[in-house]
Design a protein around this motif. Structure first.
Motif, PDB file in Angstrom:
ATOM      1  N   UNK A 113      12.070  -3.660 -12.530  1.00  0.00           N
ATOM      2  CA  UNK A 113      11.591  -3.978 -11.184  1.00  0.00           C
ATOM      3  C   UNK A 113      10.103  -4.287 -11.254  1.00  0.00           C
ATOM      4  N   UNK A 114       9.709  -5.332 -10.504  1.00  0.00           N
ATOM      5  CA  UNK A 114       8.318  -5.774 -10.491  1.00  0.00           C
ATOM      6  C   UNK A 114       7.813  -5.783  -9.055  1.00  0.00           C
ATOM      7  N   UNK A 115       6.659  -5.181  -8.829  1.00  0.00           N
ATOM      8  CA  UNK A 115       6.051  -5.131  -7.500  1.00  0.00           C
ATOM      9  C   UNK A 115       5.090  -6.297  -7.340  1.00  0.00           C
ATOM     10  N   UNK A 116       5.193  -6.986  -6.206  1.00  0.00           N
ATOM     11  CA  UNK A 116       4.299  -8.115  -5.939  1.00  0.00           C
ATOM     12  C   UNK A 116       3.759  -8.018  -4.516  1.00  0.00           C
ATOM     13  N   UNK A 117       2.917  -8.969  -4.133  1.00  0.00           N
ATOM     14  CA  UNK A 117       2.246  -8.978  -2.822  1.00  0.00           C
ATOM     15  C   UNK A 117       1.414  -7.698  -2.674  1.00  0.00           C
ATOM     16  N   UNK A 118       0.674  -7.363  -3.712  1.00  0.00           N
ATOM     17  CA  UNK A 118      -0.095  -6.126  -3.785  1.00  0.00           C
ATOM     18  C   UNK A 118      -1.479  -6.307  -3.156  1.00  0.00           C
ATOM     19  N   UNK A 119      -1.956  -5.278  -2.495  1.00  0.00           N
ATOM     20  CA  UNK A 119      -3.273  -5.332  -1.867  1.00  0.00           C
ATOM     21  C   UNK A 119      -4.259  -4.444  -2.627  1.00  0.00           C
ATOM     22  N   UNK A 156       0.849  -1.198   0.000  1.00  0.00           N
ATOM     23  CA  UNK A 156       0.000   0.000   0.000  1.00  0.00           C
ATOM     24  C   UNK A 156       0.883   1.247   0.000  1.00  0.00           C
ATOM     25  N   UNK A 157       0.261   2.403  -0.077  1.00  0.00           N
ATOM     26  CA  UNK A 157       0.974   3.661   0.158  1.00  0.00           C
ATOM     27  C   UNK A 157       1.132   3.844   1.669  1.00  0.00           C
ATOM     28  N   UNK A 159       5.673  -4.749   5.727  1.00  0.00           N
ATOM     29  CA  UNK A 159       5.918  -4.768   4.286  1.00  0.00           C
ATOM     30  C   UNK A 159       6.451  -3.415   3.831  1.00  0.00           C
ATOM     31  N   UNK A 160       7.150  -3.427   2.697  1.00  0.00           N
ATOM     32  CA  UNK A 160       7.532  -2.159   2.091  1.00  0.00           C
ATOM     33  C   UNK A 160       6.287  -1.440   1.596  1.00  0.00           C
ATOM     34  N   UNK A 161       6.255  -0.131   1.791  1.00  0.00           N
ATOM     35  CA  UNK A 161       5.220   0.689   1.183  1.00  0.00           C
ATOM     36  C   UNK A 161       5.586   0.918  -0.287  1.00  0.00           C
ATOM     37  N   UNK A 162       4.661   1.493  -1.039  1.00  0.00           N
ATOM     38  CA  UNK A 162       4.951   1.810  -2.434  1.00  0.00           C
ATOM     39  C   UNK A 162       6.154   2.728  -2.535  1.00  0.00           C
ATOM     40  N   UNK A 163       6.189   3.739  -1.691  1.00  0.00           N
ATOM     41  CA  UNK A 163       7.289   4.696  -1.725  1.00  0.00           C
ATOM     42  C   UNK A 163       8.615   4.031  -1.373  1.00  0.00           C
ATOM     43  N   UNK A 164       8.611   3.175  -0.370  1.00  0.00           N
ATOM     44  CA  UNK A 164       9.838   2.482   0.041  1.00  0.00           C
ATOM     45  C   UNK A 164      10.304   1.494  -1.028  1.00  0.00           C
TER      46      UNK A 164
END
Length: 307
Positions: free
Chosen positions: A273-279, A248-249, A255-260
């Motif tokens: 880079x690929x973002x996973x474990x998204x809510x 999340x933001x 978990x890492x935030x979007x910004x982190x």
């Protein structure tokens, strides 16, 4: 070459979340339908699964996965281990135990959660696992050519028969269960047979819990982290693809935030880079793509990357 397929890219409750009517959960875009996070890695001729959560069965069927050489567990939370009972299908088809690589505390957790799989007198048909403990040091995974064959006996369950090694005089027929090797399907296997690959674990913290990510050649897969020790970043140099979790933001306890995640991605400097474990607390796939830099993208179920 390494090829990674995202089997699931959702957080612990998946997307859509039960009972939710937010725009993301109501989205008709298939990119916004996310099973619990897991990845299938084809590396050096081996088929490797990272995590086996509650959606394991559906993921195996959807991706038509018919063989696994090893399962690597990142940590012991249920959304990453809740599908391990379903490896029974692979036990039955391949007549062999499934190899699991995990930290010692993860094994101890499995022994509690799946006590029936470790019992002295086990119910017939419980999952058959061969567990190897690992830590943050590189380790080798070997092709799953079993030294033991599982032979089903009605009303009793599996009996284990040693596979005859062509370089020895070992005779599977002389094992304590005395099953005929011809009828049980045992075969001679040269001692030198079996491909191997080296995997580099990457240590992280999931709040206070130590967890592992994994590097496979030019791809690194890190999920369920909100801290990476300074000394671990050297393991992430020269990547083609970097996978990192993001729920999340704004700051999150584990978990890492979007910004982190974006900040870590820029430091690692992978080409992609690929973002996973998204809510569902993040925007839809399309909206998230629109706001991210071109080298950082949300992953989605079924996405395949290669290096």
């Amino acid at each position: 070459m390494v090829r990674l397929t995202f089997l699931g890219t959702g957080t612990s409750q998946g997307v859509p979340m039960i009972g939710c009517s937010c725009p993301v959960c109501r989205s008709c875009d298939p990119h916004d339908k996310r099973l619990r996070s897991s990845a299938f890695v084809e590396y050096g001729g081996l088929d490797i699964l990272v995590d086996a959560g509650p959606d394991f069965r559906q993921q195996m069927l959807r991706a038509n996965i018919r063989h696994i050489d090893a399962i690597l567990l990142t940590h012991n939370h249920k959304d990453h281990t809740g599908g391990l009972d379903d490896v029974r299908a692979f036990n039955y088809i391949e007549r062999a135990p499934i190899r699991i690589y995990c930290e010692k505390y993860v094994e101890e957790s499995l022994r509690q959660e799946y006590s029936y799989a470790f019992a002295e007198k086990r119910y017939p048909g419980v999952p058959e696992w061969q567990i190897t403990n690992i830590d943050e040091n590189p380790f080798t995974v070997t092709e799953n050519i079993p030294k033991v064959r599982l032979v089903w006996v009605d009303g009793k369950g599996y009996e284990k028969v040693k596979v005859m090694n062509a370089d020895t005089d070992e005779n599977p027929g002389s094992s304590e269960n005395n099953v005929n090797p011809e009828k049980s399907g045992c075969r001679k296997i040269p001692a030198s047979q079996g491909r191997t690959v080296e995997i580099i674990p990457v240590r992280g913290k999931h709040y206070m819990l130590p967890v592992l990510g994994y590097r496979f050649g030019g791809i690194a897969y890190l999920t369920d982290m909100n801290f990476i020790p300074e000394e671990e970043f050297s393991k992430l140099e020269g990547l083609e693809h970097f996978v990192i979790n993001c729920v999340r933001r704004g700051r999150h306890i584990s978990h890492f935030s979007l910004e982190q995640a974006v900040e870590v991605a820029k430091r690692v400097g992978a080409r992609h880079t690929w973002l996973t474990h998204l809510s569902h607390q993040l925007p839809t796939y399309a909206d998230l793509c629109a706001e991210l830099p071109p080298d950082i993208r949300p992953a989605y179920d079924g996405l395949v990357i290669e290096a």
